[in-house]
Design an enzyme around this catalytic site. Structure first.
Site, mmCIF file in Angstrom:
data_model
loop_
_atom_site.group_PDB
_atom_site.id
_atom_site.type_symbol
_atom_site.label_atom_id
_atom_site.label_comp_id
_atom_site.label_asym_id
_atom_site.label_seq_id
_atom_site.Cartn_x
_atom_site.Cartn_y
_atom_site.Cartn_z
ATOM 1 N N GLY A 33 0.813 -1.217 0.000
ATOM 2 C CA GLY A 33 0.000 0.000 0.000
ATOM 3 C C GLY A 33 0.841 1.259 0.000
ATOM 4 O O GLY A 33 0.465 2.284 0.583
ATOM 5 N N ASP B 219 2.557 -1.721 -4.515
ATOM 6 C CA ASP B 219 1.138 -1.371 -4.590
ATOM 7 C C ASP B 219 0.575 -2.014 -5.844
ATOM 8 O O ASP B 219 1.326 -2.626 -6.616
ATOM 9 C CB ASP B 219 0.924 0.145 -4.596
ATOM 10 C CG ASP B 219 -0.377 0.542 -3.900
ATOM 11 O OD1 ASP B 219 -1.429 -0.058 -4.218
ATOM 12 O OD2 ASP B 219 -0.350 1.438 -3.038
ATOM 13 N N GLY C 27 -0.538 4.858 -0.858
ATOM 14 C CA GLY C 27 -1.539 5.487 -0.010
ATOM 15 C C GLY C 27 -0.970 6.593 0.847
ATOM 16 O O GLY C 27 0.232 6.894 0.808
ATOM 17 N N TYR D 71 -15.113 -2.934 7.972
ATOM 18 C CA TYR D 71 -13.744 -2.409 8.092
ATOM 19 C C TYR D 71 -13.241 -2.580 9.519
ATOM 20 O O TYR D 71 -12.145 -3.107 9.763
ATOM 21 C CB TYR D 71 -13.725 -0.935 7.683
ATOM 22 C CG TYR D 71 -12.398 -0.251 7.881
ATOM 23 C CD1 TYR D 71 -11.330 -0.507 7.024
ATOM 24 C CD2 TYR D 71 -12.210 0.677 8.911
ATOM 25 C CE1 TYR D 71 -10.105 0.124 7.196
ATOM 26 C CE2 TYR D 71 -10.998 1.310 9.084
ATOM 27 C CZ TYR D 71 -9.948 1.033 8.231
ATOM 28 O OH TYR D 71 -8.736 1.659 8.407
ATOM 29 N N ASP E 264 -0.577 -7.238 -5.756
ATOM 30 C CA ASP E 264 -1.921 -7.382 -5.221
ATOM 31 C C ASP E 264 -1.775 -8.237 -3.966
ATOM 32 O O ASP E 264 -1.420 -9.412 -4.050
ATOM 33 C CB ASP E 264 -2.818 -8.071 -6.254
ATOM 34 C CG ASP E 264 -4.228 -8.334 -5.742
ATOM 35 O OD1 ASP E 264 -4.462 -8.212 -4.528
ATOM 36 O OD2 ASP E 264 -5.093 -8.694 -6.565
#
Length: 323
Positions: free
Chosen positions: A8, A34, A11, A143, A53
């Site tokens: 990630g 990422d 981000g 989440y 991924d």
């Protein structure tokens, strides 16, 4: 930490963490990953970048073994509002990728870190203000449930397999470098963008919605301190509350007005985001983090506002959005 793989990396936290650790460890010792490479981004041009991924366990494993990393900083996840739109995919991605990372950390005897969230608590965490680290955890969003499950998985791998697996619970992180996304409290970034662009902001939460905040530089500093703390010094490894200050939308608006007196805020509630925000504590008790590894963030609301507005004016001018 000597060689780190970051997921990630494109981000908000990933960008900042990649830059910080490349400074600390050297550009060749931080592997940014990422879904896709962002052409021209610092992640791609200033060090190693690999497409990943995180739900692809085979690729995840191949990269970690290829670079023989001794730490995995797992920042990839689907955020709160997006998760509610597709809960099955969100659960599979958020929890599945944590298991993937923990398995790889077990194989390589590597440290593993992921950010949990205030969303892991839920509506019955008491008290709502100064909520303790260890209390009832009944998250009402997928989440939040995936974050709490991640904490339990990290504990399991620590107890069962000896993995040095760690996490902190963030409140709302604020940065000028990445535009607001689909989090329930991304207003705290959007308000600064709109202040510079329009001198006004329409907020989707009630003016009295109190939540925890940390400026992203503070958050990165504290996470690096945590990861460098010897395991022998820790009584707990997961779910440390990490916050700097608490504030409402009205508090942030008033802070902006100290620099931009003509700024105006209006309110148009989004019931989905309001429900999510209302399920979180107003303020988390971070005393265990302060006691065990020396949590000590420094940037308060007014200082953060000055940093945000100053840098956004430079950023948006450079991008041609303001004169």
């Amino acid at each position: 930490m000597k060689k780190v793989l970051i997921t990630g990396a494109n981000g908000q936290v990933g960008n900042e963490m990649t830059a910080r650790l490349r400074k600390d460890l050297g550009r060749d010792n931080v592997i940014a990953t990422d879904l896709k490479i962002k052409e021209g981004s610092a992640n791609a041009t200033e060090g190693i970048f690999e497409e990943l991924d995180v739900s692809d366990a085979k690729r995840f494993r191949e990269l970690a073994h290829k670079y023989q990393v001794d730490a995995i900083i797992h920042l990839a996840s689907l955020l709160s509002v997006s998760s509610e739109k597709d809960p099955v995919f969100a659960w599979q991605l958020n929890t599945g990728s944590i298991i993937n990372g923990l398995e790889i950390a077990k194989e390589l005897k590597a440290q593993f870190f992921f950010p949990s969230s205030v969303a892991a608590y839920g509506v019955d965490a008491m008290p709502r203000f100064n909520t303790p680290q260890d209390t009832f955890m009944h998250p009402i969003t997928v989440y939040g449930a995936s974050k709490y499950a991640g904490e339990m998985l990290a504990n399991y791998y620590h107890w069962k397999h000896g993995v040095d697996a760690r996490s902190v619970r963030f409140g709302r992180l604020v940065s000028y470098k990445v535009r607001p996304g689909q989090g329930a409290t991304d207003y705290a970034v959007a308000i600064y963008f709109d202040a510079v662009l329009k001198s006004s902001y329409e907020c989707y939460l009630r003016p009295d919605t109190m939540l925890d905040f940390t400026y992203v530089d503070d958050a990165i500093d504290q996470v690096v301190k945590f990861l460098n703390t010897p395991a022998s010094q820790l009584k707990h490894f997961n779910g440390f509350n990490l916050t700097t200050f608490y504030a409402t939308p009205e508090d942030i608006a008033n802070s902006i007005k100290k620099i931009m007196p003509d700024f105006k805020i209006t309110y148009k509630l989004d019931p989905v985001r309001q429900e999510i925000a209302d399920s979180w504590p107003q303020h988390m008790d971070d005393s265990w983090a302060r006691e065990e590894w020396g949590l000590n963030p420094k940037i308060g609301l007014d200082e953060m506002t000055e940093i945000m507005l100053t840098n956004l004016k430079i950023k948006l001018k450079a991008e041609g959005e303001i004169k």
